[in-house]
Design an enzyme around this catalytic site. Structure first.
Site, PDB file in Angstrom:
ATOM      1  N   ASN A 120       0.814  -1.075  -0.042  1.00 20.68           N
ATOM      2  CA  ASN A 120       0.072   0.005  -0.103  1.00 20.68           C
ATOM      3  C   ASN A 120       0.855   1.214   0.143  1.00 20.68           C
ATOM      4  O   ASN A 120       1.429   1.604   1.054  1.00 20.68           O
ATOM      5  CB  ASN A 120      -0.955  -0.050   1.162  1.00 20.68           C
ATOM      6  CG  ASN A 120      -1.749   1.240   1.479  1.00 20.68           C
ATOM      7  OD1 ASN A 120      -1.884   1.961   0.399  1.00 20.68           O
ATOM      8  ND2 ASN A 120      -2.275   1.487   2.736  1.00 20.68           N
ATOM      9  N   TRP A 121       1.033   1.894  -1.085  1.00 22.39           N
ATOM     10  CA  TRP A 121       1.871   3.095  -1.521  1.00 22.39           C
ATOM     11  C   TRP A 121       1.143   4.320  -0.821  1.00 22.39           C
ATOM     12  O   TRP A 121       2.033   5.318  -0.511  1.00 22.39           O
ATOM     13  CB  TRP A 121       2.228   3.310  -2.850  1.00 22.39           C
ATOM     14  CG  TRP A 121       3.345   2.173  -3.391  1.00 22.39           C
ATOM     15  CD1 TRP A 121       3.433   1.158  -2.752  1.00 22.39           C
ATOM     16  CD2 TRP A 121       3.474   2.085  -4.679  1.00 22.39           C
ATOM     17  NE1 TRP A 121       4.148   0.361  -3.638  1.00 22.39           N
ATOM     18  CE2 TRP A 121       4.204   0.811  -4.984  1.00 22.39           C
ATOM     19  CE3 TRP A 121       3.073   2.975  -5.977  1.00 22.39           C
ATOM     20  CZ2 TRP A 121       4.613   0.331  -6.267  1.00 22.39           C
ATOM     21  CZ3 TRP A 121       3.689   2.542  -7.222  1.00 22.39           C
ATOM     22  CH2 TRP A 121       4.539   1.331  -7.231  1.00 22.39           C
ATOM     23  N   LYS A 122       0.029   4.234  -0.376  1.00 20.91           N
ATOM     24  CA  LYS A 122      -0.774   5.600  -0.001  1.00 20.91           C
ATOM     25  C   LYS A 122      -0.231   6.582  -0.855  1.00 20.91           C
ATOM     26  O   LYS A 122      -0.195   6.475  -1.999  1.00 20.91           O
ATOM     27  CB  LYS A 122       0.084   5.709   1.496  1.00 20.91           C
ATOM     28  CG  LYS A 122      -0.357   4.559   2.399  1.00 20.91           C
ATOM     29  CD  LYS A 122      -0.108   5.059   3.906  1.00 20.91           C
ATOM     30  CE  LYS A 122      -0.021   3.770   4.508  1.00 20.91           C
ATOM     31  NZ  LYS A 122      -0.069   3.818   6.090  1.00 20.91           N
TER      32      LYS A 122
ATOM     33  N   GLU B  97      -5.067  -4.605  10.920  1.00 21.16           N
ATOM     34  CA  GLU B  97      -4.342  -3.457  11.299  1.00 21.16           C
ATOM     35  C   GLU B  97      -4.521  -2.822  12.499  1.00 21.16           C
ATOM     36  O   GLU B  97      -5.309  -1.754  12.556  1.00 21.16           O
ATOM     37  CB  GLU B  97      -4.195  -2.489  10.106  1.00 21.16           C
ATOM     38  CG  GLU B  97      -3.869  -3.009   8.650  1.00 21.16           C
ATOM     39  CD  GLU B  97      -3.497  -2.173   7.598  1.00 21.16           C
ATOM     40  OE1 GLU B  97      -2.334  -2.504   7.187  1.00 21.16           O
ATOM     41  OE2 GLU B  97      -4.076  -1.060   7.425  1.00 21.16           O
TER      42      GLU B  97
ATOM     43  N   GLY C  12       2.514   2.241  10.719  1.00 18.35           N
ATOM     44  CA  GLY C  12       3.511   3.652  10.653  1.00 18.35           C
ATOM     45  C   GLY C  12       4.484   4.011  11.929  1.00 18.35           C
ATOM     46  O   GLY C  12       5.034   5.036  11.979  1.00 18.35           O
TER      47      GLY C  12
ATOM     48  N   GLY D  56       4.812   1.432   4.726  1.00 15.65           N
ATOM     49  CA  GLY D  56       6.206   2.112   4.624  1.00 15.65           C
ATOM     50  C   GLY D  56       7.426   1.213   3.940  1.00 15.65           C
ATOM     51  O   GLY D  56       7.812   1.925   3.092  1.00 15.65           O
TER      52      GLY D  56
ATOM     53  N   SER E  57       3.563  -1.859  10.474  1.00 17.76           N
ATOM     54  CA  SER E  57       4.855  -1.703  10.614  1.00 17.76           C
ATOM     55  C   SER E  57       5.652  -3.257  10.210  1.00 17.76           C
ATOM     56  O   SER E  57       6.651  -3.553  10.790  1.00 17.76           O
ATOM     57  CB  SER E  57       5.549  -1.379  11.857  1.00 17.76           C
ATOM     58  OG  SER E  57       4.975  -0.016  12.217  1.00 17.76           O
TER      59      SER E  57
ATOM     60  N   GLU F 149      -6.888   4.998   7.998  1.00 22.33           N
ATOM     61  CA  GLU F 149      -6.736   6.612   7.603  1.00 22.33           C
ATOM     62  C   GLU F 149      -7.959   7.082   6.890  1.00 22.33           C
ATOM     63  O   GLU F 149      -8.010   8.318   7.049  1.00 22.33           O
ATOM     64  CB  GLU F 149      -5.439   6.557   6.765  1.00 22.33           C
ATOM     65  CG  GLU F 149      -4.233   6.242   7.400  1.00 22.33           C
ATOM     66  CD  GLU F 149      -2.882   5.903   6.644  1.00 22.33           C
ATOM     67  OE1 GLU F 149      -3.044   5.823   5.728  1.00 22.33           O
ATOM     68  OE2 GLU F 149      -1.970   5.389   7.496  1.00 22.33           O
TER      69      GLU F 149
ATOM     70  N   HIS G  71      -9.484   1.343   5.233  1.00 20.26           N
ATOM     71  CA  HIS G  71      -8.437   1.670   5.952  1.00 20.26           C
ATOM     72  C   HIS G  71      -8.525   2.739   6.985  1.00 20.26           C
ATOM     73  O   HIS G  71      -9.321   3.722   6.768  1.00 20.26           O
ATOM     74  CB  HIS G  71      -7.239   2.293   4.765  1.00 20.26           C
ATOM     75  CG  HIS G  71      -5.840   2.119   5.344  1.00 20.26           C
ATOM     76  ND1 HIS G  71      -5.501   3.170   6.363  1.00 20.26           N
ATOM     77  CD2 HIS G  71      -4.907   1.390   5.178  1.00 20.26           C
ATOM     78  CE1 HIS G  71      -4.276   2.942   6.495  1.00 20.26           C
ATOM     79  NE2 HIS G  71      -3.661   1.827   5.993  1.00 20.26           N
TER      80      HIS G  71
HETATM   81  C1  PEP Z   1      -0.996   0.516   6.311  1.00 14.93           C
HETATM   82  O1  PEP Z   1      -1.413   1.683   6.545  1.00 14.93           O
HETATM   83  O2  PEP Z   1      -1.464  -0.131   5.628  1.00 14.93           O
HETATM   84  C2  PEP Z   1       0.366  -0.024   6.952  1.00 14.93           C
HETATM   85  C3  PEP Z   1       0.489  -1.210   7.362  1.00 14.93           C
HETATM   86  O3  PEP Z   1       1.457   0.988   7.074  1.00 14.93           O
HETATM   87  P1  PEP Z   1       2.856   0.638   7.693  1.00 14.93           P
HETATM   88  O4  PEP Z   1       3.600  -0.772   6.926  1.00 14.93           O
HETATM   89  O5  PEP Z   1       3.889   1.725   7.155  1.00 14.93           O
HETATM   90  O6  PEP Z   1       2.795   0.549   9.124  1.00 14.93           O
END
Ligand code: PEP
Length: 256
Positions: free
Chosen positions: A11-13, A170, A176, A238, A216, A100, A98
């Site tokens: 997931n590049w966001k 998640e 993050g 990330g 993460s 976010e 998600h």
């Molecule tokens: C995400 O937001 O889907 C995610 C898992 O981010 P990260 O790997 O940066 O924690």
């Protein structure tokens, strides 16, 4: 037990644009080669989807995902994208719910539910995100929160569509932040999520649903997480922005 093919998604966001995707895809192709054991999904911003589809080519080693969509087919919804528009770009997966989007764009369980139903009936596979905040975890409300998100998010979803569904657990405190759930913690929660999916479908259907862990995930912790029996993949933020680091996660997943 049904064998579930692991699914590793990037997931590049709101990162990496259309001019970045060719070199990313080239590096990934070289680093990973053809992988049949697991499924790889790349989820760029909308504007990079066509360039990525082209860079991946036919018979690609990776599939395409989108980060969001609207539940309606068309109409006066400025700034929105429909399932059919995504399908026309060869997108297979769509991330829905998600944290976010829930926290920053006001997406409720009901909105997520509408999107899941629209995606499934259009032939897109949702990556349905659920997870608790740190306050909810500290308040010992993890199961209550997850149960509500799953029951509301999957309300009126036809049982025949369940095998197309991917759930991503998640925990918000791990996204993050560099903090990860321990493999044991994640396994317990994944098993709980599967039991709730069984409640809204049935046991054998729930056994087919893939449940990814996200928060993460990086090359150093991927293998231990992916060894857990109910962890069927990873949704990586990330650490997916660098093709080499994402490739390392894929290699770890193949090795499990
Ligand atoms: C995400 O937001 O889907 C995610 C898992 O981010 P990260 O790997 O940066 O924690």
């Amino acid at each position: 037990m049904t064998a579930r093919k692991k699914i590793i998604a990037a997931n590049w966001k709101m990162n990496l644009a259309h001019q970045d995707v060719k070199s990313y895809a080239d590096v990934l192709r070289v680093e990973v080669g053809v992988v049949n054991e697991i499924e790889i999904v790349l989820i760029p911003p909308f504007t990079a989807i066509p360039a990525l589809a082209e860079a991946l080519g036919n018979n690609s080693f990776a599939r395409l995902g989108a980060q969001n969509m609207h539940w309606e087919k068309s109409g006066a919804f400025t700034g929105e994208i429909s399932a059919a528009m995504l399908q026309a770009l060869s997108v297979n997966y769509v991330v829905l719910g998600h944290s976010e989007r829930r926290a920053q764009f006001g997406e409720t369980d009901e909105i997520v539910n509408r999107k899941i139903k629209a995606a499934l009936s259009s032939g897109l596979q949702p990556i349905f995100c659920v997870g608790e905040t740190l306050t909810e975890r500290d308040g010992k409300r993890v199961e209550e929160v997850l149960k509500r998100q799953i029951q509301e998010g999957l309300k009126e979803v036809s049982p025949r569509h369940f095998p197309d569904l991917v759930v991503a657990y998640e925990p918000l405190w791990a996204i993050g932040t560099g903090r990860t759930a321990t493999p044991e913690q994640a396994q317990r929660t994944h098993a709980f999520i599967r039991s709730v999916v069984a409640l809204v479908s049935d046991h054998s259907t729930a056994e087919q649903v893939r449940i990814q862990y996200g928060g993460s995930v990086k090359p150093e912790n991927a293998e231990e997480l992916l060894r857990q029996p109910d962890i069927d993949g990873a949704l990586v933020g990330g650490a997916s922005l660098d093709a080499r680091s994402f490739a390392q996660i894929i290699r770890r997943a193949v090795a499990v």
